[in-house]
Design a protein around this motif. Structure first.
Motif, PDB file in Angstrom:
ATOM      1  N   ILE A 130       0.836  -1.210   0.000  1.00  0.00           N
ATOM      2  CA  ILE A 130       0.000   0.000   0.000  1.00  0.00           C
ATOM      3  C   ILE A 130       0.865   1.252   0.000  1.00  0.00           C
ATOM      4  O   ILE A 130       0.677   2.176  -0.800  1.00  0.00           O
ATOM      5  CB  ILE A 130      -0.937  -0.002   1.224  1.00  0.00           C
ATOM      6  CG1 ILE A 130      -2.050  -1.055   1.084  1.00  0.00           C
ATOM      7  CG2 ILE A 130      -1.529   1.394   1.473  1.00  0.00           C
ATOM      8  CD1 ILE A 130      -3.150  -0.678   0.130  1.00  0.00           C
ATOM      9  N   PHE A 131       1.845   1.300   0.900  1.00  0.00           N
ATOM     10  CA  PHE A 131       2.678   2.494   1.010  1.00  0.00           C
ATOM     11  C   PHE A 131       3.623   2.638  -0.182  1.00  0.00           C
ATOM     12  O   PHE A 131       3.937   3.750  -0.601  1.00  0.00           O
ATOM     13  CB  PHE A 131       3.449   2.475   2.329  1.00  0.00           C
ATOM     14  CG  PHE A 131       2.586   2.731   3.524  1.00  0.00           C
ATOM     15  CD1 PHE A 131       1.939   3.943   3.673  1.00  0.00           C
ATOM     16  CD2 PHE A 131       2.398   1.758   4.499  1.00  0.00           C
ATOM     17  CE1 PHE A 131       1.131   4.188   4.774  1.00  0.00           C
ATOM     18  CE2 PHE A 131       1.596   1.991   5.596  1.00  0.00           C
ATOM     19  CZ  PHE A 131       0.949   3.212   5.740  1.00  0.00           C
ATOM     20  N   THR A 132       4.081   1.540  -0.736  1.00  0.00           N
ATOM     21  CA  THR A 132       4.901   1.590  -1.941  1.00  0.00           C
ATOM     22  C   THR A 132       4.103   2.193  -3.091  1.00  0.00           C
ATOM     23  O   THR A 132       4.606   3.041  -3.844  1.00  0.00           O
ATOM     24  CB  THR A 132       5.402   0.189  -2.316  1.00  0.00           C
ATOM     25  OG1 THR A 132       6.196  -0.337  -1.245  1.00  0.00           O
ATOM     26  CG2 THR A 132       6.248   0.232  -3.584  1.00  0.00           C
ATOM     27  N   ASP A 133       2.849   1.779  -3.230  1.00  0.00           N
ATOM     28  CA  ASP A 133       1.989   2.312  -4.288  1.00  0.00           C
ATOM     29  C   ASP A 133       1.715   3.801  -4.102  1.00  0.00           C
ATOM     30  O   ASP A 133       1.401   4.513  -5.066  1.00  0.00           O
ATOM     31  CB  ASP A 133       0.659   1.551  -4.336  1.00  0.00           C
ATOM     32  CG  ASP A 133       0.817   0.128  -4.849  1.00  0.00           C
ATOM     33  OD1 ASP A 133       1.885  -0.181  -5.423  1.00  0.00           O
ATOM     34  OD2 ASP A 133      -0.112  -0.680  -4.659  1.00  0.00           O
ATOM     35  N   LEU A 134       1.816   4.289  -2.865  1.00  0.00           N
ATOM     36  CA  LEU A 134       1.616   5.713  -2.595  1.00  0.00           C
ATOM     37  C   LEU A 134       2.873   6.527  -2.890  1.00  0.00           C
ATOM     38  O   LEU A 134       2.869   7.753  -2.767  1.00  0.00           O
ATOM     39  CB  LEU A 134       1.195   5.929  -1.136  1.00  0.00           C
ATOM     40  CG  LEU A 134      -0.207   5.454  -0.768  1.00  0.00           C
ATOM     41  CD1 LEU A 134      -0.438   5.591   0.737  1.00  0.00           C
ATOM     42  CD2 LEU A 134      -1.270   6.245  -1.532  1.00  0.00           C
ATOM     43  N   GLY A 135       3.956   5.851  -3.254  1.00  0.00           N
ATOM     44  CA  GLY A 135       5.153   6.565  -3.661  1.00  0.00           C
ATOM     45  C   GLY A 135       6.275   6.600  -2.642  1.00  0.00           C
ATOM     46  O   GLY A 135       7.292   7.263  -2.860  1.00  0.00           O
ATOM     47  N   PHE A 136       6.112   5.899  -1.524  1.00  0.00           N
ATOM     48  CA  PHE A 136       7.182   5.874  -0.531  1.00  0.00           C
ATOM     49  C   PHE A 136       8.284   4.920  -0.983  1.00  0.00           C
ATOM     50  O   PHE A 136       8.036   3.957  -1.721  1.00  0.00           O
ATOM     51  CB  PHE A 136       6.632   5.426   0.826  1.00  0.00           C
ATOM     52  CG  PHE A 136       5.696   6.416   1.460  1.00  0.00           C
ATOM     53  CD1 PHE A 136       6.183   7.499   2.171  1.00  0.00           C
ATOM     54  CD2 PHE A 136       4.319   6.276   1.334  1.00  0.00           C
ATOM     55  CE1 PHE A 136       5.325   8.429   2.761  1.00  0.00           C
ATOM     56  CE2 PHE A 136       3.448   7.184   1.908  1.00  0.00           C
ATOM     57  CZ  PHE A 136       3.959   8.271   2.625  1.00  0.00           C
ATOM     58  N   SER A 137       9.503   5.202  -0.541  1.00  0.00           N
ATOM     59  CA  SER A 137      10.614   4.307  -0.845  1.00  0.00           C
ATOM     60  C   SER A 137      10.394   2.961  -0.171  1.00  0.00           C
ATOM     61  O   SER A 137       9.550   2.833   0.726  1.00  0.00           O
ATOM     62  CB  SER A 137      11.930   4.917  -0.360  1.00  0.00           C
ATOM     63  OG  SER A 137      11.968   4.931   1.064  1.00  0.00           O
ATOM     64  N   ALA A 138      11.164   1.973  -0.584  1.00  0.00           N
ATOM     65  CA  ALA A 138      10.993   0.627  -0.027  1.00  0.00           C
ATOM     66  C   ALA A 138      11.180   0.638   1.486  1.00  0.00           C
ATOM     67  O   ALA A 138      10.405   0.019   2.229  1.00  0.00           O
ATOM     68  CB  ALA A 138      11.985  -0.330  -0.677  1.00  0.00           C
ATOM     69  N   GLN A 139      12.199   1.337   1.970  1.00  0.00           N
ATOM     70  CA  GLN A 139      12.450   1.374   3.411  1.00  0.00           C
ATOM     71  C   GLN A 139      11.346   2.128   4.149  1.00  0.00           C
ATOM     72  O   GLN A 139      10.851   1.668   5.176  1.00  0.00           O
ATOM     73  CB  GLN A 139      13.798   2.022   3.695  1.00  0.00           C
ATOM     74  CG  GLN A 139      14.176   1.997   5.178  1.00  0.00           C
ATOM     75  CD  GLN A 139      15.520   2.634   5.437  1.00  0.00           C
ATOM     76  OE1 GLN A 139      15.747   3.789   5.097  1.00  0.00           O
ATOM     77  NE2 GLN A 139      16.433   1.875   6.044  1.00  0.00           N
ATOM     78  N   ASP A 140      10.952   3.288   3.605  1.00  0.00           N
ATOM     79  CA  ASP A 140       9.882   4.055   4.247  1.00  0.00           C
ATOM     80  C   ASP A 140       8.560   3.279   4.239  1.00  0.00           C
ATOM     81  O   ASP A 140       7.792   3.327   5.208  1.00  0.00           O
ATOM     82  CB  ASP A 140       9.688   5.397   3.538  1.00  0.00           C
ATOM     83  CG  ASP A 140      10.769   6.406   3.884  1.00  0.00           C
ATOM     84  OD1 ASP A 140      11.507   6.157   4.858  1.00  0.00           O
ATOM     85  OD2 ASP A 140      10.886   7.430   3.185  1.00  0.00           O
ATOM     86  N   ALA A 141       8.283   2.589   3.155  1.00  0.00           N
ATOM     87  CA  ALA A 141       7.043   1.809   3.069  1.00  0.00           C
ATOM     88  C   ALA A 141       7.018   0.721   4.137  1.00  0.00           C
ATOM     89  O   ALA A 141       5.984   0.501   4.789  1.00  0.00           O
ATOM     90  CB  ALA A 141       6.910   1.200   1.680  1.00  0.00           C
ATOM     91  N   ARG A 142       8.139   0.039   4.319  1.00  0.00           N
ATOM     92  CA  ARG A 142       8.213  -1.000   5.350  1.00  0.00           C
ATOM     93  C   ARG A 142       8.052  -0.397   6.742  1.00  0.00           C
ATOM     94  O   ARG A 142       7.312  -0.937   7.584  1.00  0.00           O
ATOM     95  CB  ARG A 142       9.557  -1.725   5.238  1.00  0.00           C
ATOM     96  CG  ARG A 142       9.864  -2.684   6.381  1.00  0.00           C
ATOM     97  CD  ARG A 142       8.922  -3.867   6.415  1.00  0.00           C
ATOM     98  NE  ARG A 142       9.270  -4.771   7.512  1.00  0.00           N
ATOM     99  CZ  ARG A 142       8.635  -5.908   7.775  1.00  0.00           C
ATOM    100  NH1 ARG A 142       7.609  -6.270   7.028  1.00  0.00           N
ATOM    101  NH2 ARG A 142       9.006  -6.678   8.767  1.00  0.00           N
TER     102      ARG A 142
END
Length: 217
Positions: A130-142
């Motif tokens: 979900i967060f990756t699809d919103l444009g966050f980096s891989a680390q931030d999404a995790r």
């Protein structure tokens, strides 16, 4: 009520309600039979033993509270719509109040530990998606996935143990929708850019530039 009048699903849902009320010890066949208005014969029509009922109940919870939710939310076209739909579903009305905190507290039982681990892994993976699809980096999404899931578990625990102290966590209570929107906005808001480092103050460091030699008259 005859044994054919109570379905396998009726038994599994009764077992999930019992888990929410009293943990594994609460899943007692005789007690559930009385709740359903049937005899023990109805139970043995559907299950070999109590452990089979427990496993079936846990699989039902996994399917409805995770697999089906992920499938429904993933089908939405817009990334923000997926994010908000997921949080609205997760933090809205519980189908069986107190079930998830009760399961988290019963992971010493092998069957519960296995399913809770599987569900946690699937949910964290989907939150990261979900967060990756919103444009966050891989680390931030995790990291946001971890924070969001921790907030979710804490919200349900407050709902279960501190209803009078945190009434906003209760569905349909005054202020609950505003509080929930605030939580979702906090989780979804991108981080602010870091401020530039402040200029250092204090004595000026001596110059290291070469000095011109003095000229003699």
């Amino acid at each position: 009520m005859g044994k054919g009048k109570v379905s396998r699903e009726d038994w599994t849902m009764a077992a999930l309600r019992a888990l929410a009320r009293g943990g594994v010890a609460g899943v007692a066949v005789d007690r559930l039979a009385r709740e359903l208005g049937v005899t023990r014969g109805s139970f043995y029509w559907h299950f070999a033993d109590r452990e089979a009922l427990l496993v079936a109940a846990l699989e039902t919870w996994e399917l409805r509270a995770t697999t089906d939710v992920v499938s429904t939310v993933r089908a939405l076209d817009d990334a923000w719509a997926r994010a908000r739909a997921l949080f609205a579903e997760a933090l809205g009305s519980e189908k069986i109040a107190g079930l998830e905190p009760a399961l988290a507290a019963q992971t010493s039982h092998p069957a519960i530990a296995e399913v809770v681990a599987r569900v946690t892994e699937a949910r964290l993976a989907f939150l990261t998606e979900i967060f990756t699809d919103l444009g966050f980096s891989a680390q931030d999404a995790r990291h946001r996935a971890l924070a969001a899931y921790a907030a979710y578990l804490g919200w349900l625990e407050l709902r279960r143990t501190a209803a009078s102290l945190a009434p906003e966590t209760q569905p349909n209570e005054p202020g609950s929708s505003v509080a929930l929107d605030h939580l979702v906005d906090m989780i979804l808001t991108p981080p602010r850019p870091a401020a530039p480092p402040a200029a250092k103050t204090g004595p000026t460091a001596p110059s290291t530039a070469p000095q011109e030699p003095e000229r003699s008259n």
